[in-house]
Design a protein around this motif. Structure first.
Motif, mmCIF file in Angstrom:
data_model
loop_
_atom_site.group_PDB
_atom_site.id
_atom_site.type_symbol
_atom_site.label_atom_id
_atom_site.label_comp_id
_atom_site.label_asym_id
_atom_site.label_seq_id
_atom_site.Cartn_x
_atom_site.Cartn_y
_atom_site.Cartn_z
ATOM 1 N N ASN A 1 -58.115 -109.882 -24.690
ATOM 2 C CA ASN A 1 -58.396 -110.412 -23.351
ATOM 3 C C ASN A 1 -58.092 -111.911 -23.275
ATOM 4 O O ASN A 1 -57.567 -112.390 -22.268
ATOM 5 N N LEU A 2 -58.426 -112.643 -24.340
ATOM 6 C CA LEU A 2 -58.157 -114.080 -24.368
ATOM 7 C C LEU A 2 -56.661 -114.347 -24.360
ATOM 8 O O LEU A 2 -56.182 -115.243 -23.653
ATOM 9 N N TYR A 3 -55.918 -113.569 -25.134
ATOM 10 C CA TYR A 3 -54.466 -113.724 -25.173
ATOM 11 C C TYR A 3 -53.865 -113.451 -23.799
ATOM 12 O O TYR A 3 -52.975 -114.174 -23.339
ATOM 13 N N ASN A 4 -54.353 -112.418 -23.144
ATOM 14 C CA ASN A 4 -53.879 -112.078 -21.809
ATOM 15 C C ASN A 4 -54.200 -113.190 -20.811
ATOM 16 O O ASN A 4 -53.384 -113.521 -19.942
ATOM 17 N N TYR A 5 -55.391 -113.790 -20.944
ATOM 18 C CA TYR A 5 -55.810 -114.867 -20.038
ATOM 19 C C TYR A 5 -54.948 -116.117 -20.219
ATOM 20 O O TYR A 5 -54.557 -116.768 -19.242
ATOM 21 N N ILE A 6 -54.628 -116.443 -21.476
ATOM 22 C CA ILE A 6 -53.869 -117.666 -21.774
ATOM 23 C C ILE A 6 -52.384 -117.506 -21.445
ATOM 24 O O ILE A 6 -51.761 -118.402 -20.860
ATOM 25 N N THR A 7 -51.802 -116.367 -21.815
ATOM 26 C CA THR A 7 -50.343 -116.182 -21.682
ATOM 27 C C THR A 7 -49.942 -115.353 -20.461
ATOM 28 O O THR A 7 -48.781 -115.394 -20.050
ATOM 29 N N GLY A 8 -50.881 -114.599 -19.916
ATOM 30 C CA GLY A 8 -50.535 -113.706 -18.816
ATOM 31 C C GLY A 8 -49.878 -112.434 -19.292
ATOM 32 O O GLY A 8 -49.478 -111.581 -18.494
ATOM 33 N N GLU A 9 -49.758 -112.253 -20.610
ATOM 34 C CA GLU A 9 -49.147 -111.075 -21.203
ATOM 35 C C GLU A 9 -50.226 -110.184 -21.808
ATOM 36 O O GLU A 9 -51.193 -110.680 -22.383
ATOM 37 N N ARG A 10 -50.038 -108.893 -21.679
ATOM 38 C CA ARG A 10 -50.975 -107.957 -22.295
ATOM 39 C C ARG A 10 -50.304 -107.260 -23.464
ATOM 40 O O ARG A 10 -49.288 -106.605 -23.295
ATOM 41 N N ILE A 11 -50.904 -107.453 -24.643
ATOM 42 C CA ILE A 11 -50.365 -106.853 -25.855
ATOM 43 C C ILE A 11 -50.878 -105.418 -25.980
ATOM 44 O O ILE A 11 -52.090 -105.174 -25.907
ATOM 45 N N ASN A 12 -49.964 -104.478 -26.179
ATOM 46 C CA ASN A 12 -50.338 -103.081 -26.357
ATOM 47 C C ASN A 12 -50.464 -102.782 -27.841
ATOM 48 O O ASN A 12 -49.472 -102.768 -28.577
#
Length: 215
Positions: A200-211
């Motif tokens: 969730n933090l990665y998605n918040y910072i980069t706007g990308e969602r890792i699968n």
């Protein structure tokens, strides 16, 4: 491809640091290692052999879950086990240089670091889509079939590993807590939760969602 291999190797090493910190903390092995350790205690067989047997069994479980969707590439997980074993030995050597006085605060700190590194390692190496470790491979297989979140299944899977270890030691070993201690139980619930927060933090910072799940 080179970037994926680098991500895989780095993630696997970071995860091995998580295992090393859990061992040094003396609060219990990681959930996925608890059954192998229980087998070693009960049978007096070398833990390296019991780990291989257990991981082979987990690959069979993946085949039963996925059936026609089981790709031959998943058999590479057996090679991963050897690499992960080497990394774990290296990580234990490196962690041995970190001062550890055996106090409760230090145990808690090492356990927290273990949980974080384990979750971070999974977050980095799983999306590389080379071949997961058998434990994560089982979690991934359930996620593929059910569509449930990887992190949620990871919590349930780790909890089941801990329960099975307790039952095994309770039935066939002198001490029910032979392989499992408080740190193992905490890790069973916190690794999946921490993995979710990192994603969730990665998605918040980069706007990308890792699968994390690779079909």
């Amino acid at each position: 491809m080179f970037k994926r291999i680098c991500s895989f190797v780095v993630g696997l090493f970071i995860m091995s640091l998580g295992v090393a910190f859990s061992i040094v903390s003396t609060l219990g092995t990681t959930p996925i290692s608890s059954i192998s350790y229980s087998l070693a205690l009960i049978t007096n067989i070398n833990i390296g052999i019991t780990t291989f047997i257990f991981n082979a069994a987990l690959i069979l479980v993946q085949f039963l879950i996925l059936r026609s969707r089981f790709h031959k590439k998943r058999l590479l997980q057996l090679i991963n086990c050897v690499l992960f074993g080497y990394f774990t030995d290296l990580a234990l050597y490196l962690v041995s240089f970190i001062p550890f006085d055996g106090s409760i605060p230090m145990m808690i700190v090492f356990l927290a670091v273990s949980i974080f590194f384990t979750a971070l390692g999974i977050f980095i190496y799983m999306p590389a889509n080379i071949a997961p470790l058998p434990g994560e491979g089982c979690v991934e297989s359930v996620a593929i079939v059910t569509g449930w979140r990887f992190s949620t299944i990871k919590i349930a899977f780790d909890a089941i590993m801990v329960i099975i270890s307790l039952i095994m030691c309770g039935l066939w070993y002198t001490n029910i807590f032979g392989a499992v201690y408080i740190g193992t139980i905490v890790s069973a619930f916190m690794v999946g939760f921490t993995l979710r927060q990192i994603a969730n933090l990665y998605n918040y910072i980069t706007g990308e969602r890792i699968n994390v799940v690779n079909k």
